[in-house]
Design a protein around this motif. Structure first.
Motif, mmCIF file in Angstrom:
data_model
loop_
_atom_site.group_PDB
_atom_site.id
_atom_site.type_symbol
_atom_site.label_atom_id
_atom_site.label_comp_id
_atom_site.label_asym_id
_atom_site.label_seq_id
_atom_site.Cartn_x
_atom_site.Cartn_y
_atom_site.Cartn_z
ATOM 1 N N ILE A 66 2.271 22.665 110.163
ATOM 2 C CA ILE A 66 2.681 24.071 110.123
ATOM 3 C C ILE A 66 3.047 24.411 108.684
ATOM 4 N N PHE A 67 2.385 25.415 108.139
ATOM 5 C CA PHE A 67 2.632 25.859 106.762
ATOM 6 C C PHE A 67 3.177 27.275 106.844
ATOM 7 N N ALA A 68 4.479 27.432 106.591
ATOM 8 C CA ALA A 68 5.136 28.725 106.786
ATOM 9 C C ALA A 68 6.405 28.800 105.944
ATOM 10 N N THR A 69 6.929 30.009 105.780
ATOM 11 C CA THR A 69 8.200 30.225 105.104
ATOM 12 C C THR A 69 9.240 30.711 106.109
ATOM 13 N N VAL A 70 10.456 30.178 105.995
ATOM 14 C CA VAL A 70 11.546 30.518 106.911
ATOM 15 C C VAL A 70 12.808 30.797 106.096
ATOM 16 N N GLY A 71 13.856 31.232 106.787
ATOM 17 C CA GLY A 71 15.080 31.613 106.101
ATOM 18 C C GLY A 71 16.213 30.613 106.242
ATOM 19 N N GLN A 72 17.383 31.035 105.752
ATOM 20 C CA GLN A 72 18.561 30.171 105.713
ATOM 21 C C GLN A 72 19.107 29.840 107.104
ATOM 22 N N ASP A 73 18.681 30.580 108.128
ATOM 23 C CA ASP A 73 19.156 30.370 109.493
ATOM 24 C C ASP A 73 18.224 29.480 110.306
ATOM 25 N N PHE A 74 17.393 28.697 109.635
ATOM 26 C CA PHE A 74 16.364 27.934 110.317
ATOM 27 C C PHE A 74 16.846 26.581 110.843
ATOM 28 N N VAL A 92 8.665 25.904 104.407
ATOM 29 C CA VAL A 92 9.435 26.152 103.184
ATOM 30 C C VAL A 92 10.608 27.067 103.499
ATOM 31 N N GLU A 93 11.816 26.592 103.206
ATOM 32 C CA GLU A 93 13.029 27.372 103.482
ATOM 33 C C GLU A 93 13.384 28.217 102.255
ATOM 34 N N ILE A 94 13.533 29.534 102.463
ATOM 35 C CA ILE A 94 13.827 30.482 101.394
ATOM 36 C C ILE A 94 15.322 30.825 101.422
ATOM 37 N N PRO A 95 16.072 30.507 100.351
ATOM 38 C CA PRO A 95 17.508 30.831 100.328
ATOM 39 C C PRO A 95 17.742 32.346 100.372
ATOM 40 N N ASN A 96 18.855 32.737 100.962
ATOM 41 C CA ASN A 96 19.296 34.136 100.989
ATOM 42 C C ASN A 96 18.344 35.068 101.719
ATOM 43 N N GLU A 97 17.533 34.520 102.602
ATOM 44 C CA GLU A 97 16.665 35.325 103.463
ATOM 45 C C GLU A 97 16.871 34.866 104.900
ATOM 46 N N PHE A 98 16.559 35.751 105.849
ATOM 47 C CA PHE A 98 16.609 35.376 107.256
ATOM 48 C C PHE A 98 15.200 35.079 107.763
ATOM 49 N N THR A 99 15.118 34.184 108.725
ATOM 50 C CA THR A 99 13.840 33.878 109.350
ATOM 51 C C THR A 99 13.298 35.125 110.045
ATOM 52 N N TYR A 117 10.435 41.939 112.390
ATOM 53 C CA TYR A 117 11.121 41.944 111.099
ATOM 54 C C TYR A 117 10.590 40.793 110.271
ATOM 55 N N THR A 118 10.040 41.068 109.103
ATOM 56 C CA THR A 118 9.319 40.046 108.341
ATOM 57 C C THR A 118 10.229 39.003 107.696
ATOM 58 N N GLY A 119 11.387 39.384 107.157
ATOM 59 C CA GLY A 119 12.313 38.415 106.585
ATOM 60 C C GLY A 119 11.652 37.489 105.574
ATOM 61 N N ALA A 120 11.925 36.179 105.710
ATOM 62 C CA ALA A 120 11.418 35.187 104.758
ATOM 63 C C ALA A 120 9.900 35.076 104.789
ATOM 64 N N MET A 121 9.276 35.556 105.845
ATOM 65 C CA MET A 121 7.820 35.481 105.932
ATOM 66 C C MET A 121 7.149 36.256 104.798
ATOM 67 N N ALA A 122 7.831 37.276 104.273
ATOM 68 C CA ALA A 122 7.267 38.074 103.180
ATOM 69 C C ALA A 122 7.039 37.247 101.926
ATOM 70 N N ARG A 123 7.679 36.092 101.833
ATOM 71 C CA ARG A 123 7.540 35.244 100.645
ATOM 72 C C ARG A 123 6.372 34.258 100.767
ATOM 73 N N ALA A 124 5.667 34.273 101.887
ATOM 74 C CA ALA A 124 4.585 33.311 102.099
ATOM 75 C C ALA A 124 3.489 33.442 101.055
ATOM 76 N N ARG A 125 3.291 34.653 100.534
ATOM 77 C CA ARG A 125 2.217 34.865 99.551
ATOM 78 C C ARG A 125 2.474 34.111 98.240
ATOM 79 N N GLU A 126 3.709 33.647 98.046
ATOM 80 C CA GLU A 126 4.048 32.938 96.813
ATOM 81 C C GLU A 126 3.597 31.475 96.827
ATOM 82 N N PHE A 127 3.117 30.999 97.976
ATOM 83 C CA PHE A 127 2.744 29.591 98.108
ATOM 84 C C PHE A 127 1.274 29.477 98.497
ATOM 85 N N SER A 128 0.598 28.491 97.952
ATOM 86 C CA SER A 128 -0.815 28.296 98.241
ATOM 87 C C SER A 128 -1.034 26.961 98.939
ATOM 88 N N LEU A 129 -2.203 26.818 99.541
ATOM 89 C CA LEU A 129 -2.561 25.537 100.151
ATOM 90 C C LEU A 129 -2.587 24.440 99.094
#
Length: 334
Positions: A66-74, A92-99, A117-129
């Motif tokens: 699973i390749f995804a971004t999540v928040g501090q509540d994960f 990938v856990e993103i600080p100061n964001e919610f899942t 609600y997109t939350g930390a998912m909005a940061r997924a574009r910052e990471f590549s395969l």
């Protein structure tokens, strides 16, 4: 090589309204719609399309990444995934964001109204395969995610020569016709339901025949009517599996995909893979929550036979699971 699933990992807030939405929608007032429905129940569940697909694949013994971004509540979600044998090394856990969170209400006809609600998912574009060392994946599933990330992963898969399954689903509303025209061609698989297929054709201006030339396989779910799989010049019609007691439609499409990919990885035919997928969707429909369904190999094979007839190749579907259980028992033996 790994089977990678990109997409959302989210918390689901599932509500039930004991009436029918259609009885309260005035067609001549849609430009000023204002509705509120009183839910009689609510549950918080662990969900997200990527996690849901991986969960059902895991029931067959597959080991998807699973390749995804999540928040501090994960934290509690991560513990649950690890307890159920799901990999978290590329979450990938993103600080100061919610899942990301999915709020959905279902009525007694299984129609749904939802807000995501997109939350930390909005940061997924910052990471590549490639940045995660997944450049040599066997297959990549691009399921609903941040739209920018979905477009990036499709482009990256084409550049790296990785087969990919494109599952835009809920994000078709956010993707423009130009973006769909850019990201669909070259996909090995395209997955959507009947309404989403109509949206794709409307936004791109393609006919169904033209769309079929853009991908190797087009998989369309049709609700109670089952599903239809177009593979090159062939068309496979898959009946729906019988339901014991429908409870909640949320996650049924994800379970279908999990069963489909698990069956294809096991080398089963498209006809059998489609029926495996249909039965997985039925299991999910019979439970409240997207990852509440479970089955043993014996239960699944028996129920498959009851719906579609005996199928000896299903043993291959559970081979990895049986090997894993056998290894665990051998290690655990005194």
């Amino acid at each position: 090589m790994s089977f990678v699933i990109t997409g959302s990992v989210a918390y689901d807030y599932l509500m039930f309204y004991p009436g029918r939405y259609r009885e309260h929608i005035l067609p001549d007032q849609l430009d000023k719609i204002s509705l509120s429905f009183l839910a009689e129940s609510m549950r918080k569940e662990r969900g997200g399309v990527a996690a849901n697909i991986a969960y059902t694949m895991k029931l067959f013994g597959a080991d998807p990444v699973i390749f995804a971004t999540v928040g501090q509540d994960f934290g509690d979600y991560r513990r649950w995934m690890e307890e159920n044998g799901l990999r978290t090394d590329h979450i990938v856990e993103i600080p100061n964001e919610f899942t990301a969170s999915f709020f959905v209400g279902s009525d007694q006809d299984h129609n749904q109204i939802a807000i995501f609600y997109t939350g930390a998912m909005a940061r997924a574009r910052e990471f590549s395969l490639a940045s995660r060392g997944l450049h040599n994946a066997q297959t990549v599933v691009i399921s609903p995610n941040d739209p920018g990330a979905m477009l990036r992963y499709a482009q990256e898969c084409r550049q790296l020569g990785i087969p990919y399954a494109y599952d835009p689903s809920q994000q078709i509303a956010r993707l423009s016709g130009e973006e769909l025209v850019e990201s669909i061609p070259g996909a090995t698989y395209l997955l959507c339901n009947e309404y989403e297929l109509a949206m794709i054709l409307n936004k791109t201006g393609w006919t169904l025949d033209e769309l079929r030339t853009k991908v190797k396989a087009l998989v369309t779910t049709l609700g109670k009517e089952g599903s239809r799989i177009y593979v090159e010049s062939d068309e496979v019609r898959v009946p729906a599996a019988r339901l014991e007691q429908p409870v909640d439609p949320t996650g049924a499409g994800d379970a279908y995909r999990g069963g489909l990919f698990a069956a294809l990885l096991a080398g089963l035919s498209w006809e059998v893979a489609g029926r495996v997928a249909a039965l997985c969707g039925a299991y999910a429909l019979e439970h409240r929550g997207t990852t509440a369904h479970r089955f043993t190999p014996e239960e699944f094979i028996r129920r498959y036979a009851e719906n579609f007839g005996p199928e000896p190749t299903l043993d291959r579907l559970f081979a990895n699971r049986r090997e894993a259980v056998g290894a665990f028992q051998a290690t655990d033996a005194p």
